[in-house]
Design a protein around this motif. Structure first.
Motif, mmCIF file in Angstrom:
data_model
loop_
_atom_site.group_PDB
_atom_site.id
_atom_site.type_symbol
_atom_site.label_atom_id
_atom_site.label_comp_id
_atom_site.label_asym_id
_atom_site.label_seq_id
_atom_site.Cartn_x
_atom_site.Cartn_y
_atom_site.Cartn_z
ATOM 1 N N ILE A 57 1.013 -1.264 -0.038
ATOM 2 C CA ILE A 57 -0.105 0.108 -0.007
ATOM 3 C C ILE A 57 0.867 1.264 -0.088
ATOM 4 N N VAL A 58 0.623 2.245 -0.881
ATOM 5 C CA VAL A 58 1.345 3.248 -1.076
ATOM 6 C C VAL A 58 0.221 4.476 -0.799
ATOM 7 N N ASN A 59 0.982 5.459 0.368
ATOM 8 C CA ASN A 59 0.078 6.655 0.372
ATOM 9 C C ASN A 59 0.445 7.777 -0.344
ATOM 10 N N PHE A 60 -0.462 8.652 -0.823
ATOM 11 C CA PHE A 60 -0.418 9.765 -1.598
ATOM 12 C C PHE A 60 -1.059 10.762 -0.725
ATOM 13 N N LYS A 61 -0.561 12.082 -1.207
ATOM 14 C CA LYS A 61 -1.334 13.387 -0.688
ATOM 15 C C LYS A 61 -2.459 13.518 -1.561
ATOM 16 N N GLN A 62 -1.986 13.256 -2.846
ATOM 17 C CA GLN A 62 -3.113 13.421 -3.809
ATOM 18 C C GLN A 62 -2.851 12.709 -4.926
ATOM 19 N N PHE A 63 -3.830 12.044 -5.671
ATOM 20 C CA PHE A 63 -3.654 11.414 -6.799
ATOM 21 C C PHE A 63 -3.149 12.373 -8.009
ATOM 22 N N PRO A 64 -2.025 11.908 -8.771
ATOM 23 C CA PRO A 64 -1.921 12.769 -10.261
ATOM 24 C C PRO A 64 -2.944 12.631 -11.097
ATOM 25 N N VAL A 65 -3.713 13.692 -11.777
ATOM 26 C CA VAL A 65 -4.624 13.417 -12.545
ATOM 27 C C VAL A 65 -4.385 13.957 -13.932
ATOM 28 N N LEU A 66 -5.148 13.471 -14.799
ATOM 29 C CA LEU A 66 -5.131 13.670 -16.361
ATOM 30 C C LEU A 66 -5.964 14.865 -16.579
ATOM 31 N N ALA A 67 -5.670 15.445 -17.750
ATOM 32 C CA ALA A 67 -6.339 16.649 -18.007
ATOM 33 C C ALA A 67 -7.950 16.664 -17.902
ATOM 34 N N ASN A 68 -8.198 15.480 -18.207
ATOM 35 C CA ASN A 68 -9.802 15.249 -18.106
ATOM 36 C C ASN A 68 -10.500 15.065 -16.681
ATOM 37 N N GLY A 69 -9.344 15.147 -15.634
ATOM 38 C CA GLY A 69 -9.759 15.160 -14.335
ATOM 39 C C GLY A 69 -9.623 13.576 -13.838
ATOM 40 N N LYS A 70 -9.638 12.738 -14.653
ATOM 41 C CA LYS A 70 -9.316 11.257 -14.127
ATOM 42 C C LYS A 70 -7.989 11.076 -13.335
ATOM 43 N N PRO A 71 -8.057 10.003 -12.412
ATOM 44 C CA PRO A 71 -6.575 9.896 -11.869
ATOM 45 C C PRO A 71 -5.778 9.175 -12.714
ATOM 46 N N ASN A 72 -4.576 9.598 -13.015
ATOM 47 C CA ASN A 72 -3.572 9.119 -13.824
ATOM 48 C C ASN A 72 -2.905 7.698 -13.335
ATOM 49 N N HIS A 73 -3.589 6.532 -13.811
ATOM 50 C CA HIS A 73 -3.089 5.363 -13.328
ATOM 51 C C HIS A 73 -1.993 4.905 -13.984
ATOM 52 N N ARG A 74 -1.440 5.341 -14.899
ATOM 53 C CA ARG A 74 -0.183 5.069 -15.315
ATOM 54 C C ARG A 74 1.041 5.374 -14.490
ATOM 55 N N THR A 75 0.794 6.614 -14.129
ATOM 56 C CA THR A 75 2.032 7.322 -13.046
ATOM 57 C C THR A 75 1.799 6.480 -11.748
ATOM 58 N N ILE A 76 0.555 6.384 -11.356
ATOM 59 C CA ILE A 76 0.095 5.873 -10.105
ATOM 60 C C ILE A 76 0.861 4.399 -10.006
ATOM 61 N N ARG A 77 0.677 3.625 -11.272
ATOM 62 C CA ARG A 77 1.247 2.420 -11.152
ATOM 63 C C ARG A 77 2.786 2.406 -11.469
ATOM 64 N N GLN A 78 3.411 3.263 -11.950
ATOM 65 C CA GLN A 78 4.883 3.513 -11.727
ATOM 66 C C GLN A 78 5.395 3.900 -10.500
ATOM 67 N N ILE A 79 4.747 4.675 -9.857
ATOM 68 C CA ILE A 79 4.989 5.151 -8.337
ATOM 69 C C ILE A 79 5.065 3.802 -7.183
ATOM 70 N N ILE A 80 3.978 2.914 -7.548
ATOM 71 C CA ILE A 80 3.600 1.854 -6.922
ATOM 72 C C ILE A 80 4.953 0.664 -7.134
ATOM 73 N N LEU A 81 5.144 0.595 -8.423
ATOM 74 C CA LEU A 81 6.380 -0.344 -8.871
ATOM 75 C C LEU A 81 7.900 0.092 -8.374
ATOM 76 N N GLU A 82 7.929 1.450 -8.139
ATOM 77 C CA GLU A 82 9.116 1.850 -7.473
ATOM 78 C C GLU A 82 9.315 1.492 -5.817
ATOM 79 N N THR A 83 8.026 1.107 -5.291
ATOM 80 C CA THR A 83 8.177 0.694 -4.085
ATOM 81 C C THR A 83 8.128 -0.602 -3.936
ATOM 82 N N VAL A 84 7.991 -1.603 -4.846
ATOM 83 C CA VAL A 84 8.140 -3.128 -4.452
ATOM 84 C C VAL A 84 9.268 -3.716 -4.958
ATOM 85 N N ASP A 85 9.379 -4.919 -4.956
ATOM 86 C CA ASP A 85 10.478 -5.797 -5.341
ATOM 87 C C ASP A 85 10.548 -5.871 -6.955
ATOM 88 N N SER A 86 11.437 -5.163 -7.681
ATOM 89 C CA SER A 86 11.279 -5.335 -9.223
ATOM 90 C C SER A 86 11.741 -6.615 -9.906
#
Length: 297
Positions: free
Chosen positions: A264-293
């Motif tokens: 579980i990764v804690n965020f202050k706020q989720f990164p969002v796309l221009a249309n207001g949706k959460p940026n899942h690609r960026t969130i996934r990348q941040i999670i990947l950086e915290t796990v065993d690659s």
């Protein structure tokens, strides 16, 4: 930041009021923010879509509009299904996800992994056939199997999962590529875990996604959580809460692998796309950086 996102929402609502807008298309995450921050907004009609739509949105939607339209669409086939809800529908729809009814000229079916038709209530792959069939992508070829199926039968797979209700309405549960799967057959959509996490009063928002276990091919869950200020909790504490909510005991411990996020990764706020949706690609990348690659991808 959260302040910038809230400020953008306030500005949008100010423009809507100033220009006397009566109908607006707003994604679910924007509506969540408007209701949580108590931002002033009033419209005749709100249209939403582009993400799964939780029925909990209906609880306070009458404060924002007279009618609420939930739609399901894709770039390839345009509008596929929709449903209109008013204040009287609130008591009838309180759990799960909102459903949509196919438009005229649209056929929908749900199939299993081998392409066989599934009965009402069973989740699988959503297939759509429309009189407004597209021919393909600009400067990009369709996969041979998709092209052959589309040309021969007219059925197109938007790569979404869900089920058809007994009333013939469609419930979209999420992208098939986001599905959580362990032991080769146990499957779950992220929203089922997200809903449990969001029941905690200190949680503002949550996104669950799967990462691939390189060793066995499983797709276990991982979570990203935005807590309200100054009430964050540890990964272990949240995992314990999820175990309790899913009633995981020594008798059904296999559910742990399916329902409890490995990380579980804690965020202050989720990164969002221009249309207001959460940026899942960026969130996934941040999670990947915290796990065993070496273990996950």
């Amino acid at each position: 930041s959260s302040m910038a996102t809230a400020a953008a929402a306030v500005k949008t609502c100010e423009i809507i009021a100033r220009e006397k807008v009566t109908v607006a298309l707003l994604v679910p995450s924007m509506l969540d923010l408007v209701m949580k921050k108590n931002i002033s907004l009033r419209l005749k009609t709100i249209v939403t879509g582009g993400m799964i739509v939780h029925s909990s949105l209906l609880k306070n939607i009458h404060k924002l509009c007279d009618e609420f339209i939930c739609m399901y669409a894709s770039t390839e086939l345009a509008l596929i299904a929709c449903n209109t809800f008013t204040e009287k529908d609130i008591t009838n729809t309180t759990k799960g996800l909102l459903s949509c009814r196919p438009l005229p000229g649209i056929e929908i079916k749900v199939t299993d992994d081998d392409g066989f038709l599934l009965p009402a209530g069973q989740r699988g792959s959503i297939q759509v056939r429309s009189t407004r069939r597209f021919n393909g992508y600009l400067n990009q070829n369709l996969p041979p199997e998709s092209k052959e199926t589309l040309q021969r039968t007219g059925w197109f797979c938007p790569d979404d999962g869900g089920y058809v209700t007994e009333d013939g309405e469609l419930v979209v549960e999420g992208r098939l590529q986001d599905i959580i799967q362990v032991f080769g057959w146990k499957k779950m959509f992220p929203f089922e875990i997200e809903n449990v996490i969001k029941t905690k009063s200190n949680v503002s928002s949550a996104i669950v996604m799967s990462l691939k276990d390189k060793e066995n091919g499983d797709l276990p869950p991982f979570a990203a959580i935005v807590y309200h200020p100054n009430v964050e909790e540890s990964c272990e504490s949240m995992q314990d809460y999820i175990r309790k909510e899913f009633n995981i005991t020594t008798e059904n411990q296999m559910l742990e692998y399916l329902c409890v996020p490995r990380g579980i990764v804690n965020f202050k706020q989720f990164p969002v796309l221009a249309n207001g949706k959460p940026n899942h690609r960026t969130i996934r990348q941040i999670i990947l950086e915290t796990v065993d690659s070496e273990k996950y991808e």
